[in-house]
Design a protein around this motif. Structure first.
Motif, mmCIF file in Angstrom:
data_model
loop_
_atom_site.group_PDB
_atom_site.id
_atom_site.type_symbol
_atom_site.label_atom_id
_atom_site.label_comp_id
_atom_site.label_asym_id
_atom_site.label_seq_id
_atom_site.Cartn_x
_atom_site.Cartn_y
_atom_site.Cartn_z
ATOM 1 N N ALA A 37 -0.340 9.323 4.905
ATOM 2 C CA ALA A 37 -1.346 8.930 4.301
ATOM 3 C C ALA A 37 -1.461 9.661 2.849
ATOM 4 C CB ALA A 37 -2.757 10.038 4.823
ATOM 5 N N ALA A 38 -1.069 10.771 2.118
ATOM 6 C CA ALA A 38 -0.613 11.411 0.581
ATOM 7 C C ALA A 38 0.274 10.653 -0.107
ATOM 8 C CB ALA A 38 0.200 12.868 1.212
ATOM 9 N N CYS A 39 1.044 9.974 0.648
ATOM 10 C CA CYS A 39 2.345 9.189 0.609
ATOM 11 C C CYS A 39 1.573 7.700 -0.082
ATOM 12 C CB CYS A 39 3.446 9.179 1.232
ATOM 13 S SG CYS A 39 4.388 10.567 0.864
ATOM 14 N N GLU A 40 0.736 6.974 0.731
ATOM 15 C CA GLU A 40 -0.227 5.851 0.792
ATOM 16 C C GLU A 40 -0.985 5.824 -0.236
ATOM 17 O OE1 GLU A 40 -0.990 4.292 3.855
ATOM 18 O OE2 GLU A 40 0.831 3.849 5.209
ATOM 19 N N GLY A 41 -1.825 7.062 -0.569
ATOM 20 C CA GLY A 41 -2.846 7.363 -1.771
ATOM 21 C C GLY A 41 -1.575 6.986 -3.020
ATOM 22 N N ILE A 42 -1.034 7.776 -3.033
ATOM 23 C CA ILE A 42 -0.330 8.780 -4.325
ATOM 24 C C ILE A 42 0.575 6.955 -4.676
ATOM 25 C CG2 ILE A 42 1.589 9.049 -5.705
ATOM 26 C CD1 ILE A 42 0.832 11.794 -3.931
ATOM 27 N N ARG A 43 0.756 5.874 -3.920
ATOM 28 C CA ARG A 43 1.142 4.705 -4.404
ATOM 29 C C ARG A 43 0.238 4.040 -4.433
ATOM 30 N NH1 ARG A 43 5.184 1.259 -3.382
ATOM 31 N NH2 ARG A 43 6.611 2.765 -2.558
ATOM 32 N N GLN B 146 0.045 1.999 -8.064
ATOM 33 C CA GLN B 146 0.097 0.678 -8.529
ATOM 34 C C GLN B 146 -1.295 -0.218 -9.680
ATOM 35 O OE1 GLN B 146 -0.380 -0.643 -4.344
ATOM 36 N NE2 GLN B 146 1.818 -1.246 -4.125
ATOM 37 N N ARG B 147 -2.472 0.868 -9.072
ATOM 38 C CA ARG B 147 -3.406 0.505 -10.064
ATOM 39 C C ARG B 147 -4.040 0.700 -10.778
ATOM 40 N NH1 ARG B 147 -6.717 2.724 -5.396
ATOM 41 N NH2 ARG B 147 -6.570 5.139 -6.125
ATOM 42 N N ARG B 148 -2.978 1.863 -11.766
ATOM 43 C CA ARG B 148 -2.496 2.074 -12.997
ATOM 44 C C ARG B 148 -1.388 1.514 -13.454
ATOM 45 N NH1 ARG B 148 -3.311 8.584 -13.219
ATOM 46 N NH2 ARG B 148 -5.348 8.250 -12.772
ATOM 47 N N GLY B 149 -0.533 0.735 -12.500
ATOM 48 C CA GLY B 149 0.100 -0.870 -12.980
ATOM 49 C C GLY B 149 1.753 0.611 -13.116
ATOM 50 N N LEU B 150 1.977 1.471 -12.568
ATOM 51 C CA LEU B 150 3.271 2.658 -12.924
ATOM 52 C C LEU B 150 3.506 2.050 -12.044
ATOM 53 C CD1 LEU B 150 1.569 6.143 -13.079
ATOM 54 C CD2 LEU B 150 2.608 4.896 -14.619
ATOM 55 N N ILE B 151 3.760 1.638 -10.989
ATOM 56 C CA ILE B 151 4.623 0.425 -10.640
ATOM 57 C C ILE B 151 4.254 -1.272 -8.992
ATOM 58 C CG2 ILE B 151 5.462 2.596 -8.842
ATOM 59 C CD1 ILE B 151 4.025 2.635 -6.597
ATOM 60 N N ARG B 152 4.999 -1.920 -9.658
ATOM 61 C CA ARG B 152 4.664 -3.316 -8.505
ATOM 62 C C ARG B 152 4.091 -3.410 -7.501
ATOM 63 N NH1 ARG B 152 9.342 -7.123 -9.764
ATOM 64 N NH2 ARG B 152 11.065 -5.201 -9.022
ATOM 65 N N PRO B 153 3.576 -4.473 -6.748
ATOM 66 C CA PRO B 153 3.438 -4.088 -5.778
ATOM 67 C C PRO B 153 4.401 -4.342 -4.680
ATOM 68 C CG PRO B 153 1.163 -5.454 -7.182
ATOM 69 C CD PRO B 153 2.315 -4.789 -7.724
ATOM 70 N N ARG B 154 4.106 -4.269 -3.127
ATOM 71 C CA ARG B 154 4.741 -4.686 -2.520
ATOM 72 C C ARG B 154 5.460 -5.702 -2.226
ATOM 73 N NH1 ARG B 154 4.353 0.438 2.627
ATOM 74 N NH2 ARG B 154 4.504 1.777 1.434
#
Length: 566
Positions: free
Chosen positions: A50-56, A60-68
């Motif tokens: 849950a913590a990893c998914e929350g961080i991901r 994503q909302r901040r544009g640091l990584i692309r959606p899967r």
């Protein structure tokens, strides 16, 4: 994660404690903590996911990584997993279990040796394994039911349109709720069962006990207190103990019939009324004309240690009277948890009533007045006085056996002990009026005078009831300060026992259940020091060494009826 947590908790459960545990009980604890650890692994893994998914999601909302869905899909095909990994893991697991198991056996046998018990044999090891695996299977079934509930709740949330995260959260919440319901239900049912069991026990009469034919006993001829109303332990106390003829036979000197007075819980509506009934019974039996009058507080269910009372009567040739009364039908741990002031209130009512009548007697005609209590009884009797000075002023002697950690004035005396004296064998003001004893002879080891009135504490380094307090949860106790050879713990406490935050407290809780199941001089078993305890605290009995040895031999043969749950 699950197996790691399970092994960690089971390993901790098997670390050494103050007293040895029966192999079946130790197996139950190991199996229980293994399954708790296994379920804890699920919870930790869920929390990590849950913590990893929350961080991901935040990234994503901040544009640091692309959606899967936008990530590259041209990934290399996974290589088939090698069989070497599970094999190595299995070998390591077997090696750990065998190695740690051998270490546990050595720990337990050392603890058993220190308290003078035989080592565990092959049958004991088999009983341990059978108990552990049976417990694991039982709790695995319970865990499986909870897991099925968790999955069903999660699927239901997903079918209703909830997200995967919400579904998993709902499933975990349902698991926690189920566990809480089971725990609360188990505790509630357990307490209800204990209440019913001990109420029924109180109505029974122990095997071999019959109504006394002596008028010097409550429930006997002429008694104002009915035999049926004395309660189980009151009947055992009134009918038990040595007769005048038995005392004379052992000591070789004339003896009187000891007076024993006891009021059961059902014989009066409150403590004050029961205390008044006891005083009336003391008057009837001529107790105030005896040489020594003892006021004793029983354990929670009304039990009085037979060795302590009989030792007192043998020493003084039956020229004694012992007064006590019941304040509960429940075992001490129930009274301690839910009505902690009950023992003190009952003790205060009884002692004050007896003391008022005793004080009305001309000073030259009064019997010596002593007080006694074991475990919760010690806490109740000692706590009924305002402090040490009050206790010394109003009594001629006091003997307190195995007091709980929050007892007063014991706790204050321990804290104010003389420098360099250990907490398990303290010295207070050079032993001038208060002394501690673990084995016969300890009272007399201090070189200075022991003035009267005297107060004595019987205390063992391996008694969990004496050391159980909340501070052990987060602070290393003084009775585990270092190895025994360096004076950091009692001689019968294993050097392998180490303080572990939280764990040591739980060890003490479970040790309490086994504290009577050890030989005298250890744990919560004080039968072997009762004679020397009374002989030193209450001098003037004029018994020589041969007579004391004969009394000691008789006392050691008394069966205390295994009062671990009283």
């Amino acid at each position: 994660m699950n197996l790691l947590c399970a092994l960690a908790l089971a390993s901790i459960a098997l670390t050494p404690s103050l007293v040895p545990r029966p192999t079946v009980f130790q197996g139950f604890l190991a199996g229980l903590w293994f399954m708790i650890g296994f379920q804890l692994g699920f919870l930790l893994r869920w929390a990590a996911q849950a913590a990893c998914e929350g961080i991901r999601a935040l990234a994503q909302r901040r544009g640091l990584i692309r959606p899967r869905s936008e990530a590259k899909t041209g990934r290399a095909r996974r290589r088939p997993q090698s069989a070497a990994g599970p094999i190595v893991l299995g070998i390591a697991l077997v090696a750990y279990v065998v190695g740690y198991g051998a270490l546990v056996v050595s720990w337990q046998n050392e603890v058993r040796r220190l308290v003078e018990m035989e080592p565990v044999d092959g049958a004991g090891h088999a009983a341990f394994l059978l108990s552990m695996f049976t417990t694991m299977i039982l709790f695995y079934g319970i865990a499986g039911g909870i897991g099925a509930l968790r999955s069903a709740i999660a699927r239901s949330v997903e079918r209703g349109g909830g997200s995967a995260v919400l579904a998993r959260s709902a499933g975990q919440a349902s698991s926690v709720a189920a566990v809480l319901i089971l725990v609360v239900g188990f505790l509630g049912a357990g307490l209800a069962a204990v209440n019913t069991l001990y109420e029924d026990r109180d109505a029974d009469t122990p095997a071999g006990i019959s109504r006394p034919f002596l008028s010097e006993r409550s429930g006997g001829p002429g008694s104002t207190l009915t035999w049926e109303g004395l309660g189980r332990h009151g009947r055992a106390f009134s009918s038990g103990g040595p007769s005048g003829a038995q005392i004379a036979n052992v000591t070789g000197t004339p003896a009187l019939e000891p007076i024993r007075v006891y009021a059961g819980l059902s014989q009066a509506p409150d403590a004050a009324s029961r205390a008044a009934a006891v005083v009336d019974e003391l008057e009837r039996t001529g107790a105030f004309e005896r040489e020594v009058l003892l006021v004793a507080t029983p354990t929670g269910s009304g039990w009085l240690e037979p060795q302590a009372i009989a030792s007192f009567e043998y020493l003084y040739g039956g020229d004694t009277a012992t007064a006590s009364m019941q304040y509960s039908t429940q075992p001490s741990w129930v009274s301690f948890l839910f009505r902690p002031g009950l023992a003190v209130d009952s003790s205060e009512a009884l002692f004050d009533a007896v003391h008022d009548r005793w004080r009305a007697i001309p000073e030259e005609d009064r019997p010596r007045l002593a007080v006694y209590g074991l475990s919760l009884g010690a806490q109740g009797m000692a706590g009924s006085f305002e402090g040490l000075d009050d206790l010394l002023t109003r009594t001629d002697a006091a003997l307190f056996t195995g007091p709980p950690a929050n007892s007063q004035p014991w706790r204050g005396l321990q804290a104010a002990r003389d420098a360099e004296s250990p907490v398990w064998q303290p010295v207070y003001q050079a032993g001038e009026q208060v002394r501690w004893q673990s084995k016969p002879g300890d009272f007399a080891e201090l070189p200075g005078p022991w003035r009267q009135p005297r107060i004595g504490y019987l205390q063992h380094a391996t008694d969990p009831i004496t050391w159980l307090e909340p501070a052990v949860l987060f602070q290393r106790p003084a009775w585990l300060a270092g190895p025994a050879a360096a004076g950091g713990r009692g001689a019968d406490v294993s050097d392998a026992m180490q303080w572990i935050p939280g764990v040591t407290f739980l060890h003490l809780v479970t040790d309490m259940l086994m504290s009577e199941a050890v030989p005298p001089s250890h744990g919560h078993n004080f039968g072997d020091v009762a004679v020397d305890g009374w002989a030193q605290v209450l001098p003037g009995h004029d018994r020589d060494g041969a007579q004391l040895a004969a009394i000691q031999s008789i006392i050691e043969q008394i069966d205390s009826q295994d009062p671990a749950w009283e």
